[in-house]
Design a protein around this motif. Structure first.
Motif, PDB file in Angstrom:
ATOM      1  N   ALA A  16       6.165  20.883 -56.392  1.00 15.24           N
ATOM      2  CA  ALA A  16       5.732  20.508 -55.045  1.00 15.24           C
ATOM      3  C   ALA A  16       5.328  21.759 -54.272  1.00 15.24           C
ATOM      4  N   ASP A  17       4.320  21.613 -53.430  1.00 17.44           N
ATOM      5  CA  ASP A  17       3.851  22.716 -52.601  1.00 17.44           C
ATOM      6  C   ASP A  17       3.985  22.325 -51.123  1.00 17.44           C
ATOM      7  N   GLU A  18       3.442  23.142 -50.252  1.00 14.53           N
ATOM      8  CA  GLU A  18       3.559  22.909 -48.810  1.00 14.53           C
ATOM      9  C   GLU A  18       2.935  21.573 -48.390  1.00 14.53           C
ATOM     10  N   LYS A  19       1.804  21.216 -49.000  1.00 13.98           N
ATOM     11  CA  LYS A  19       1.149  19.945 -48.662  1.00 13.98           C
ATOM     12  C   LYS A  19       2.065  18.764 -48.989  1.00 13.98           C
ATOM     13  N   ILE A  20       2.681  18.792 -50.172  1.00 21.43           N
ATOM     14  CA  ILE A  20       3.567  17.704 -50.600  1.00 21.43           C
ATOM     15  C   ILE A  20       4.797  17.649 -49.694  1.00 21.43           C
ATOM     16  N   GLN A  21       5.340  18.818 -49.324  1.00 18.19           N
ATOM     17  CA  GLN A  21       6.490  18.854 -48.426  1.00 18.19           C
ATOM     18  C   GLN A  21       6.140  18.208 -47.084  1.00 18.19           C
ATOM     19  N   LYS A  22       4.949  18.510 -46.560  1.00 17.63           N
ATOM     20  CA  LYS A  22       4.518  17.926 -45.273  1.00 17.63           C
ATOM     21  C   LYS A  22       4.365  16.413 -45.380  1.00 17.63           C
ATOM     22  N   ILE A  23       3.829  15.931 -46.495  1.00 20.25           N
ATOM     23  CA  ILE A  23       3.683  14.492 -46.713  1.00 20.25           C
ATOM     24  C   ILE A  23       5.068  13.843 -46.732  1.00 20.25           C
ATOM     25  N   CYS A  24       6.022  14.468 -47.416  1.00 18.98           N
ATOM     26  CA  CYS A  24       7.391  13.923 -47.476  1.00 18.98           C
ATOM     27  C   CYS A  24       8.037  13.915 -46.091  1.00 18.98           C
ATOM     28  N   GLU A  25       7.858  14.986 -45.343  1.00 22.07           N
ATOM     29  CA  GLU A  25       8.431  15.048 -43.999  1.00 22.07           C
ATOM     30  C   GLU A  25       7.856  13.961 -43.102  1.00 22.07           C
ATOM     31  N   SER A  26       6.590  13.603 -43.334  1.00 22.12           N
ATOM     32  CA  SER A  26       5.962  12.571 -42.500  1.00 22.12           C
ATOM     33  C   SER A  26       6.562  11.187 -42.735  1.00 22.12           C
ATOM     34  N   VAL A  27       7.225  10.976 -43.883  1.00 12.99           N
ATOM     35  CA  VAL A  27       7.849   9.671 -44.168  1.00 12.99           C
ATOM     36  C   VAL A  27       9.376   9.757 -44.191  1.00 12.99           C
ATOM     37  N   LYS A  28       9.938  10.913 -43.832  1.00 15.22           N
ATOM     38  CA  LYS A  28      11.399  11.109 -43.903  1.00 15.22           C
ATOM     39  C   LYS A  28      12.156  10.063 -43.095  1.00 15.22           C
ATOM     40  N   SER A  29      11.734   9.808 -41.858  1.00 16.47           N
ATOM     41  CA  SER A  29      12.474   8.849 -41.029  1.00 16.47           C
ATOM     42  C   SER A  29      12.443   7.450 -41.642  1.00 16.47           C
TER      43      SER A  29
END
Length: 100
Positions: A14-27
């Motif tokens: 995983a890279d920064e883009k994937i981390q940001k995508i995951c953070e966007s659905v964390k809640s």
């Protein structure tokens, strides 16, 4: 990253883009799991091209626990929205990430 039509690509780190995508659905993931995650770190992922992109991501959530997320990113012509499609709990670091 080689990909067959409709199939999933080989897993990647995983890279920064994937981390940001995951953070966007964390809640949404926390809501679905009924708990709060202090740690939510994307580790590996694979993709599937459909009418947009499905991301299958292994996420470290603390202790020995991981969850697998299926996240759909719509094509820009359909709004480009990102949504959590499905989630698997109780995964380990060794569990392979793949289609579900």
């Amino acid at each position: 990253m080689p990909m067959m039509c409709g199939g999933t690509a080989l897993p990647s780190e995983a890279d920064e883009k994937i981390q940001k995508i995951c953070e966007s659905v964390k809640s949404h993931a926390e809501q679905k799991a009924g708990k709060t995650y202090d740690v939510f770190t994307a580790k590996t992922y694979t993709t599937q091209l459909v009418a947009g992109t499905n991301y299958f991501v292994k996420v470290y959530v603390g202790g020995d626990d991981h969850v697998h997320l299926r996240i759909h990113e719509k094509l820009p012509c359909y709004g480009g929205d990102i949504e959590l499609s499905d989630m698997q709990h109780g995964k380990s670091q060794e569990d392979p990430i793949g289609y579900f």
